[in-house]
Structures are given as C-alpha cells and as structure tokens.
Design a protein around this motif. Structure first.
Motif, short mmCIF file in Angstrom:
data_model
loop_
_atom_site.label_atom_id
_atom_site.label_comp_id
_atom_site.label_asym_id
_atom_site.label_seq_id
_atom_site.Cartn_x
_atom_site.Cartn_y
_atom_site.Cartn_z
N LEU A 60 -18.80 -20.13 -26.87
CA LEU A 60 -18.46 -21.10 -27.90
C LEU A 60 -18.06 -20.44 -29.22
O LEU A 60 -17.09 -20.85 -29.87
CB LEU A 60 -19.64 -22.05 -28.14
CG LEU A 60 -20.00 -23.00 -26.99
CD1 LEU A 60 -21.30 -23.72 -27.29
CD2 LEU A 60 -18.87 -24.00 -26.73
N ILE A 61 -18.79 -19.39 -29.59
CA ILE A 61 -18.58 -18.76 -30.89
C ILE A 61 -17.41 -17.78 -30.87
O ILE A 61 -16.49 -17.85 -31.70
CB ILE A 61 -19.86 -18.05 -31.36
CG1 ILE A 61 -20.98 -19.08 -31.57
CG2 ILE A 61 -19.61 -17.27 -32.64
CD1 ILE A 61 -22.35 -18.46 -31.73
N ILE A 119 -15.93 -21.41 -32.53
CA ILE A 119 -16.69 -22.48 -33.16
C ILE A 119 -17.76 -21.86 -34.06
O ILE A 119 -18.90 -21.60 -33.64
CB ILE A 119 -17.31 -23.41 -32.10
CG1 ILE A 119 -16.20 -24.03 -31.25
CG2 ILE A 119 -18.15 -24.51 -32.75
CD1 ILE A 119 -16.69 -24.90 -30.12
N LYS A 120 -17.36 -21.59 -35.29
CA LYS A 120 -18.25 -20.97 -36.26
C LYS A 120 -17.61 -21.12 -37.64
O LYS A 120 -16.42 -21.38 -37.78
CB LYS A 120 -18.46 -19.49 -35.94
CG LYS A 120 -17.17 -18.69 -35.93
CD LYS A 120 -17.39 -17.26 -35.47
CE LYS A 120 -16.06 -16.52 -35.36
NZ LYS A 120 -16.24 -15.14 -34.85
N THR A 156 -23.48 -20.47 -37.13
CA THR A 156 -23.24 -20.90 -35.74
C THR A 156 -23.95 -22.21 -35.41
O THR A 156 -24.15 -22.54 -34.24
CB THR A 156 -23.70 -19.80 -34.76
OG1 THR A 156 -25.12 -19.59 -34.92
CG2 THR A 156 -22.96 -18.50 -35.01
N ALA A 183 -22.09 -24.62 -32.99
CA ALA A 183 -22.07 -24.13 -31.60
C ALA A 183 -23.43 -24.35 -30.94
O ALA A 183 -23.50 -24.73 -29.76
CB ALA A 183 -21.70 -22.65 -31.58
N ALA A 233 -16.09 -28.10 -26.10
CA ALA A 233 -15.41 -27.26 -27.09
C ALA A 233 -14.02 -27.81 -27.39
O ALA A 233 -13.58 -27.85 -28.55
CB ALA A 233 -15.32 -25.82 -26.58
#
Length: 341
Positions: free
Chosen positions: A199-200, A205-206, A215, A218, A236
């Motif tokens: 995710l990161i 996503i951050k 984070t 996430a 996501a």
C-alpha cells in the motif's frame, strides 16, 4: 493441490508459474458451464473433435449407468481428449524422463454440480501418479474440494511474500523428480508488513509532513481488509480515486452483511445463536478445530452450509476453521451488540 481463499492469487500465480515452464504443462480452466468441460480440455491440448458429442450425457452414463441407444458407441469429449493426453504423455516421458503435468484450475466449480466427476479426476490422477504417467495439480478455493479430497495440508503461509509462493509453485511444476502428492499447498494472505509495503511503497498511499512519512491511511485500509491481495488492490484503487475511507468501508461491510444474511446469522435468523457462540470463541482463540466447529450444530449438514456462506473459512492444512476475512471481523466489531454477549 493448490488451495486458498478467493482473491489470494492462486490462478494468477499458477498461470505465471506454468507459463515459465518451457514444456510439459497443460493448463485447464474448469468452466462454470459443466457441459463445456470437454471443450476446455480439448482446447488446452489442441485436440480437434470430429463430431459433436453430448458431454453431460456421456458422463452421466459413465457415473450413473444411464444409457441411450444413440450414445452407446460414443466416447465423451473429455474421455477422448484425456486419452490423447495420455498417449502424448507417454511420448513426453520417454523423451524427457519425467511425466508431464496437467493443471485443473477452478475445481470448486465441479464440487457442487458434479462431485462425482471430481472423484473420477482424483482417482485417475492418483493411479497415473503411481504409475508416473502424468502429474495432476488441482487448484481450488478452500472449502468443499479440500474436504472432499480429504487430505492433510501443508500451508504456504501468508507471511511468505508473493515471489516465494511463486517460486514454490514453479518448483513444484518444474522439478524433474516427481512423487505422488498427498499434501496440498495452501496460499494464504500477505502479512501486515507485506500488505503495508504494498500500500505504501507500491501504491504510494502515504503523506510526508515536515520530512516525516505518515502511513495512517494505509494502516486504516489494511485494518479494513487485511492481507488478501485482491482486496488490497481494490481498496487501493478506490482510495486513489479519492473515495473517502468511510464510503469504502460502508460498501465493504454491506457486502459482508449479505454473507451473514445468506448464512442466516443475523439477529432473529435461524443460526444467529449458534453463530454468536462460534464468534465468541473465534474472537479469543482465532481458530477452531473442524470437529469443535461441527459440535456447535445439531447436524453436520448445517456446519457445511454455514462454511459455504464465506463467513467462516476452512483450512485443510490444520483442519481448522477461522473467520473468512478481516472484513468479517470488522463487521462483527461494528455490530458488537448483536454478535458479542
């Protein structure tokens, strides 16, 4: 057998692994329409049928002893394609000193409609593995297929990252020394660390504030769906389209509620009370033995019915039952007054 919950990547990984093997692997995607099985088999081995044959009729004759004067001398498409495959297998083994591999994907589609065909495929696979004529790999969702085949499992845990799962399947397909396989590979979810890395770092996503990486978002997404890769990708995608997490959560939990409704586990429904008792145990212990799970019910058929609704998941590697997903646990927590005493 390669098994795992829907969305863990069984089909994708198996296709990638089989395509990387230069030769000797036949991949068959079992169709949802049972009558198309013979056609799918023939297509996989480039077998051309000279005439149209009622596949279902032939299999029912084979299984149930039903006969039809017009069909007595005919051989089903599936049987003809299998015979062709076996003849080619003998040539392949002589040339390469190892048997070829045939992969049956989405085998779960057979178990509810024609479980007898699954038995035939399994018996044929065992006999030919013993004789080292060919090796069969069954790919299936967890549930009825592993229970019907009734073998112990050797799980590939979710903490193993995807490339390691891929290597395991690739090695299983490509190795030159074959043994009769009795223990399936179970593909599980990604770990928290692996999921957050996806995710990161993969999806970005951050946020960065004053030189520090945040984070939080996430982590919220992971807490909602857990480590199932198909769910992580979906959530996501939605988040990156700027759909609020609250909206994403509402839609996911609405789908989970439908599963509880199908299982008759909602308040005032038939299995609500027994469901509450199972949920209470799983929230503490995280898993139940299959026998312990079945003891909650008056009849074994009820336990099977509940398992088929995708609220709980059966794991053949330890013969245990758990919650089907992180989203199921999240739904229970959101509705604690209904499910938790």
């Amino acid at each position: 057998m390669v098994c795992g919950e829907h969305g863990t990547g069984k089909t994708t990984l198996t296709r990638i692994a089989s395509s990387e093997v230069e030769h000797g692997v036949i991949y068959i995607d079992v169709p949802a329409n049972f009558n198309k099985l013979g056609e799918a088999f023939g297509k996989a081995i480039n077998f051309t049928f000279e005439e149209s044959i009622s596949f279902t009729g032939q299999l029912m004759r084979k299984i149930l002893g039903e006969t039809n004067t017009n069909d007595k001398l005919k051989i089903s498409e599936w049987e003809r394609a299998m015979d062709a495959f076996k003849r080619a297998s003998a040539v392949y083994k002589t040339k390469h000193n190892k048997p070829p591999v045939i992969i049956y994907d989405n085998l779960s589609r057979l178990v509810h409609i024609n479980p007898e065909i699954l038995d035939i495929l399994q018996d044929d696979a065992k006999d030919n593995a013993d004789d080292r004529k060919y090796i069969a790999v069954f790919v299936s969702n967890e549930g009825d297929v592993p229970r019907r085949i009734s073998v112990s499992a050797n799980r590939v845990f979710g903490s193993i990252i995807y490339r390691h799962i891929y290597k395991s399947i690739f090695f299983y397909l490509a190795r030159s020394s074959w043994l009769r396989a009795e223990e399936p590979i179970e593909i599980g979810d990604l770990s928290r660390e692996e999921s957050l890395n996806y995710l990161i770092n993969k999806r970005g996503i951050k946020t960065v504030k004053e030189g520090k990486v945040d984070t939080t978002e996430a982590e919220k997404l992971f807490d909602l769906v857990g480590g199932r890769i198909v769910d992580l990708k979906s959530i996501a995608d939605k988040y990156l389209k700027r759909i609020p997490i609250e909206v994403i959560e509402y839609k996911i939990l609405t789908k989970v509620e439908d599963k509880f409704r199908t299982a008759k586990l909602l308040e005032t429904h038939k299995h609500h009370e027994v469901g509450k008792r199972i949920i209470s145990v799983l929230l503490v212990s995280k898993e139940l033995s299959r026998i312990a799970f079945e003891k909650f019910f008056d009849k074994p058929e009820q336990a099977i019915e509940i398992l088929g609704s995708n609220v709980f998941a059966y794991h053949p590697e330890k013969n245990t039952v758990t919650f089907q997903s992180r989203s199921v646990e999240r739904y229970i927590q959101k509705n604690a007054s209904i499910f938790i005493n």
